[in-house]
Write an enzyme that holds these catalytic residues in place. Sequence first.
Site, short mmCIF file in Angstrom:
data_model
loop_
_atom_site.label_atom_id
_atom_site.label_comp_id
_atom_site.label_asym_id
_atom_site.label_seq_id
_atom_site.Cartn_x
_atom_site.Cartn_y
_atom_site.Cartn_z
N ASP A 37 -17.68 -71.23 7.97
CA ASP A 37 -16.39 -70.72 7.53
C ASP A 37 -15.90 -69.70 8.55
OD1 ASP A 37 -14.32 -69.15 6.11
OD2 ASP A 37 -14.98 -70.26 4.35
N ILE A 38 -14.67 -69.85 8.99
CA ILE A 38 -14.14 -69.00 10.07
C ILE A 38 -13.85 -67.56 9.58
CG2 ILE A 38 -11.66 -69.39 9.86
CD1 ILE A 38 -11.55 -70.09 12.77
N GLN A 100 -7.79 -71.58 -4.36
CA GLN A 100 -8.02 -72.57 -3.29
C GLN A 100 -6.93 -72.46 -2.24
OE1 GLN A 100 -8.08 -76.68 -4.63
NE2 GLN A 100 -8.83 -77.44 -2.66
N HIS A 106 -14.14 -78.90 -0.99
CA HIS A 106 -15.27 -78.32 -0.25
C HIS A 106 -16.08 -77.39 -1.14
CE1 HIS A 106 -11.71 -75.79 0.23
NE2 HIS A 106 -12.54 -74.75 0.21
N HIS A 108 -18.42 -73.92 -1.01
CA HIS A 108 -18.80 -72.74 -0.24
C HIS A 108 -20.28 -72.46 -0.50
CE1 HIS A 108 -14.62 -71.11 0.45
NE2 HIS A 108 -14.38 -71.87 -0.61
#
Length: 148
Positions: A37-38, A100, A106, A108
């Site tokens: 995750d960025i 979201q 997705h 996490h």
Amino acid sequence: MKLDEAYDDNNIFAKILRGDLPSFKVYEDAHTLAFMDIMPQSPGHVLVITKTPATNLLTISAEAARAVMDTTHKIAPSIQKAMQAPGFMLAQLNGSEAGQTVPHLHMHIVPRTGGIDIGFHARDVADMDELKAIGEKIAAQIAADLAD
Ligand code: 5GP
């Protein structure tokens, strides 16, 4: 983003899947892709995405949803080990009302240590060199554990 909204082929994760945008990949199989995750909420925050074009849990097939959980189940222990985190949190958000922000299903995986709060959701962009190094460490741990 409404729960019954049509799938947007140009969402960020669709672009990552097509290779149009880069990511720090830690694992991939026929049905899923996992990458850093960025804007991590803790060091080692990984996302597991489906390769199926599905927005949320209401619009994905049970089979594709199971594939996301299978990958999560497979790689979470390695992430925990690589980050030396005593625990980890799973989160899967459905609809903008739930927070979201990317309309492609997705999971996490967020490593957790007692007494250390997680960061804000999708707010602070990580240092790219640091994210790359953590991604490489996690990818190596996953590969080693799967080879056992
Ligand atoms: P959501 O809010 O949809 O549950 O989670 C989306 C996640 O994607 C957020 O945690 C956010 O930090 C992450 N994210 C947003 N843009 C990018 C990007 O371009 N690359 C990566 N690797 N993660 C992203």
